[in-house]
Design a protein around this motif. Structure first.
Motif, mmCIF file in Angstrom:
data_model
loop_
_atom_site.group_PDB
_atom_site.id
_atom_site.type_symbol
_atom_site.label_atom_id
_atom_site.label_comp_id
_atom_site.label_asym_id
_atom_site.label_seq_id
_atom_site.Cartn_x
_atom_site.Cartn_y
_atom_site.Cartn_z
ATOM 1 N N ARG A 1 -3.143 1.397 -0.754
ATOM 2 C CA ARG A 1 -1.690 0.968 -1.543
ATOM 3 C C ARG A 1 -1.152 0.564 -2.700
ATOM 4 N N SER B 1 0.753 -1.071 -0.253
ATOM 5 C CA SER B 1 -0.228 -0.218 -0.069
ATOM 6 C C SER B 1 0.875 1.696 -0.348
ATOM 7 N N SER C 1 3.695 1.923 1.126
ATOM 8 C CA SER C 1 2.980 2.308 2.870
ATOM 9 C C SER C 1 3.270 2.651 3.709
#
Length: 311
Positions: free
Chosen positions: A145, A63, A128
């Motif tokens: 993500r 992500s 992320s």
């Protein structure tokens, strides 16, 4: 009204949806629709990415988030070009030993982290970090993500001498990325776009913020722009509401760069520039980044007094 109510099923009166003769609650319909879309996006990402990447990482790593520093051209990527490099990238990373990575690592004195050029397998963690830094928390973060991971993969340098991604990592956490950024000196593929070289996607893991990671990444991009690409300045964009970032860039001698799109109309971003060789002598008084942010957001009454002339 009574006749209308009698014509509806019990599930429909309660906010449900009738599918194939059965009443399905609205929340269940939305849940399964979201799940189907997520699985579809995961399948697309899996098809375009090295399979071993997904076999080693949990879905929570797949992500990333919103990045106002990108330009539309960064989303344009030839699938054929990308596919032709995937095997080469995977093979190259298998050949990279710890010693080889160390040669490409900048060890910062008295610093608990190190910086090196990013490799393809760093991208899920970078995605992320970007999502956590640029997106509000929501049930859509997983989809964000996946989208950001796909964007980073599409824009990966693949050895391009005029484009580099950097990561900061904690040597005490093997393989854990704590910061990421992108610096690009290639000509823009769309117009209008930010001038080059251009720093974007700067983000730091939450537990490592305010510990010098962002500063080190910025300095690394400045060094590359000045010493390797032999460019006289570096550009970046920042949201006018990001007071902390504006203060940091002012401390690094970044100044407002006039642009026909950024900071105009509904756009609330500010294009900044840092000169390496010498500062231009401008006849007009140019506001500091924070002053210009106040103008954009309507907090400065003298909004009409600044004359930002295009150059």
């Amino acid at each position: 009204m009574a006749s209308i109510q009698r014509g509806l099923t019990k599930g429909q009166r309660r906010g449900g949806i009738r599918i194939a003769g059965a009443d399905v609650p609205a929340f269940a319909f939305l849940f399964f629709t979201h799940a189907a879309v997520s699985l579809f996006m995961l399948g697309c990402s899996h098809a375009l990415s090295p399979p071993q990447l997904f076999s080693k990482l949990p879905l929570s790593f797949l992500s990333v988030g919103k990045n106002i520093s990108t330009f539309p051209g960064s989303y344009v990527c030839s699938t054929v070009r990308k596919s032709s490099h995937l095997n080469a990238v995977a093979t190259k990373e298998k050949e990279l030993s710890s010693a080889a990575l160390l040669e490409n690592t900048q060890i910062l004195s008295s610093s608990p982290f190190q910086i090196r050029e990013a490799i393809y397998s760093d991208l899920p963690q970078a995605a992320s970090i970007l999502v956590d830094g640029f997106y509000d928390k929501s049930f859509l973060n997983h989809a964000h993500r996946l989208g950001e991971l796909s964007r980073l993969q599409s824009n990966f340098p693949y050895g391009d001498a005029n484009h580099t991604m950097y990561v900061a990592f904690d040597p005490n956490e093997t393989g854990k990325i704590i910061g990421f950024c992108d610096v690009d000196s290639r000509p823009p593929r769309v117009t209008p776009a930010a001038p080059r070289p251009y720093l974007s996607d700067l983000a730091v893991r939450v537990d490592w913020k305010r510990r010098g990671v962002a500063t080190a990444l910025i300095r690394k991009c400045e060094e590359r722009s000045r010493d390797i690409w032999h460019r006289g300045c570096l550009y970046l964009r920042v949201e006018s509401a990001n007071e902390r970032a504006l203060r940091m860039y002012e401390g690094f001698d970044y100044v407002v760069e006039p642009h026909p799109v950024f900071g105009k109309g509904s756009d609330t971003t500010i294009l900044l520039r840092r000169d390496f060789i010498e500062k231009r002598q401008d006849g007009d008084e140019i506001p500091t980044p924070r002053e210009y942010a106040a103008i954009i957001e309507g907090r400065e009454k003298r909004a009409g007094s600044w004359s930002l002339v295009e150059r």
